[in-house]
Scaffold this active site. Structure first.
Site, short mmCIF file in Angstrom:
data_model
loop_
_atom_site.label_atom_id
_atom_site.label_comp_id
_atom_site.label_asym_id
_atom_site.label_seq_id
_atom_site.Cartn_x
_atom_site.Cartn_y
_atom_site.Cartn_z
N LYS A 276 0.83 -1.19 0.00
CA LYS A 276 0.00 0.00 0.00
C LYS A 276 0.87 1.25 0.00
CE LYS A 276 -3.82 -1.86 2.83
NZ LYS A 276 -4.94 -1.64 1.90
N ARG A 350 -10.48 -11.24 1.76
CA ARG A 350 -11.40 -12.23 1.20
C ARG A 350 -10.83 -13.64 1.26
NH1 ARG A 350 -11.55 -9.05 -4.33
NH2 ARG A 350 -11.24 -7.41 -2.75
#
Length: 499
Positions: A276, A350
């Site tokens: 990130k 996920r």
């Protein structure tokens, strides 16, 4: 957390450092409610005029403090705006929750507060109590003597004529239990990642859950490997702090239905090798907000002794870059047996959810709900205060949406367009972990749906926006961790238990 009690003592006579009354907004300025009128009659002449002169309008959550005269026991009168009355019903539960929270939040440093807000029905009593408790929250663990802000209110009294009413007393008890759970979730989210590794989150769940009467099981990395939890292991393999899977359960002898909760527990998300930007990492301690919510919710359900069976699953890992981290293009074998091609290691939530969802489905719950700070796309679509809700069952999606509105946790129904499933196709595995950029929150839900067993009604809550408040506090919501989804999950359990 503050203590709370119910009292029929008049607002002018109740012993407290401050007394809170409400005003609505009218065409000519603030309009006094019954509690405010009683204060005016006791010594503050023409209170509405005084407020207008001070610039008060009565708009929702506006707080005005006035020194009290010697004719009432409290030292300060706090006037909180309720906005415009909503017809004959008066004020909504959320209006009262926010008003009470704004008042107690503004009164940090006072030991005791009495709230003489509209509390003439059981629902109003519960709303005022819950909002007041949630507003009286501060996270002070790391404050030193030189920077410690005022301590939150210690004792709260709700002024109401319903002190002898069993249902009103039960509403206060419920508010106390639910608020404690929300504040516990807030504490977890606010804890720095250096002090909340996956093992620490699991230990906190174990301690809090067992006090509530839950059975708790924790799978460490060896048990995860033996069980074939490839998604959880892959996300956690780049960190020295190894992953865990927490299972918590509540059973009731009269239960006829079973609910499963699954919460994303990434204790820190660097993005892994798909790193990130630096600024995007600052709030990533909140990436376990879903796990915090399900841990807190099932604990509240147990303390409320709801006649419904509930399991809560908290897969937890730290997503870090290192020589052992998973790589883009790796193929994982998941707990369900499906294979997943990892195209982006920052789409890790996920992966751990998929393993936990598949495991939870083996116990054949009637309803399964997951909560996760899953996608920035949900925030782009809905902003910072609204969660997305998606489901494989229209009735369940509507039910969760309505319960969220009722509890004050705004959720918006979102679709799962089948055409987006094509973007998750992989040339080497059963499915890829990301699809096309557009509709990212929707394709993430489609990915999770692949791991939900046939016949299981499932809803997915993307709480990425509301889980962490980067702005100023408002109503009963503090800066930082919010504990969002706890109250909706408890309300769902109550709804299912009621049949």
């Amino acid at each position: 957390m503050a203590t709370i009690s119910l009292s029929a003592t008049a607002a002018t006579e109740v012993r407290a450092d401050a007394v809170v009354v409400g005003v609505s907004s009218g065409p000519k300025g603030p309009v006094l409610t019954a509690g405010a009128k009683a204060i005016e009659a006791a010594g503050i002449a023409k209170l509405a005029g005084v407020l207008k002169a001070m610039g008060a309008t009565g708009k929702a959550e506006e707080v005005t403090k006035i020194p009290a005269s010697g004719s009432i026991r409290a030292s300060v009168v706090v006037v909180v705006g309720l906005g415009e009355p909503q017809g004959r019903a008066g004020y909504s539960a959320e209006t009262l929750r926010r008003a009470a929270g704004a008042a107690t939040r503004s009164l940090a440093g006072n030991k005791s507060v009495a709230l003489a807000l509209p509390a003439d029905t059981v629902d109003e009593v519960g709303a005022v109590a819950e909002g007041a408790l949630l507003g009286a929250y501060s996270y002070l663990r790391y404050r030193t003597n030189g920077s410690t802000p005022p301590a939150p209110v210690g004792a709260i009294t709700v002024v109401s004529s319903l002190t002898g009413d069993r249902a009103a007393k039960a509403a206060v008890t419920r508010a106390e239990i639910v608020a404690d759970a929300v504040c516990f979730a807030r504490d977890l989210v606010n804890t720095p990642p250096s002090d909340l590794h996956p093992a620490d989150l699991a230990a906190s769940a174990d301690s809090y859950g067992r006090k509530a009467g839950l059975a708790v099981e924790i799978l460490d990395e060896r048990a995860l490997k033996k069980g074939g939890f490839g998604g959880i292991l892959a996300v956690g393999q780049g960190s020295e702090n190894k992953p865990r899977l927490v299972r918590m359960s509540w059973t009731h002898p009269k239960a006829k239905k079973t609910i499963a909760f699954v919460g994303k527990g990434i204790t820190f998300d660097s993005g892994g090798l798909s790193l990130k930007p630096a600024d995007a990492m600052i709030t990533m301690k909140c990436d376990m907000g879903g796990a915090a919510a399900v841990i807190a919710a099932i604990s509240a359900i147990a303390r409320l002794k709801l006649p419904v069976n509930v399991t809560a699953w908290a897969p937890t890992a730290e997503n870090m870059p290192s020589g052992t981290a998973q790589r883009p293009s790796d193929v994982l074998k998941m707990y369900s047996g499906k294979t997943v091609e990892v195209l982006n290691t920052d789409a890790e939530g996920r992966l751990i959810l998929a393993d936990a969802i598949a495991r939870a489905c083996e116990e054949s719950p009637d309803v399964l709900v997951d909560a996760a700070t899953l996608t920035g796309a949900a925030m782009v679509a809905l902003g910072h205060r609204t969660s997305a809700v998606m489901s494989n069952d229209d009735d369940l999606r509507t039910r969760v949406h309505e319960l969220g509105e009722r509890t004050g946790e705004r959720m918006w129904p979102m679709p799962m367009p089948e055409e987006l499933r094509n973007s998750l196709k992989s040339s080497v595995a059963d499915i890829a972990n990301i699809g096309e950029r557009w509709g990212g929150a929707l394709s993430a839900a489609l990915f999770l749906r692949e791991f939900v067993a046939d016949g299981v009604k499932w809803a997915h809550l993307d709480i990425a926006g509301p889980a962490f408040n980067e702005g100023e506090p408002y109503g009963y919501v503090p800066k930082g961790g919010t504990g969002v989804a706890v109250r909706t999950l408890v309300a769902l359990a109550e709804d299912v238990a009621a049949g």
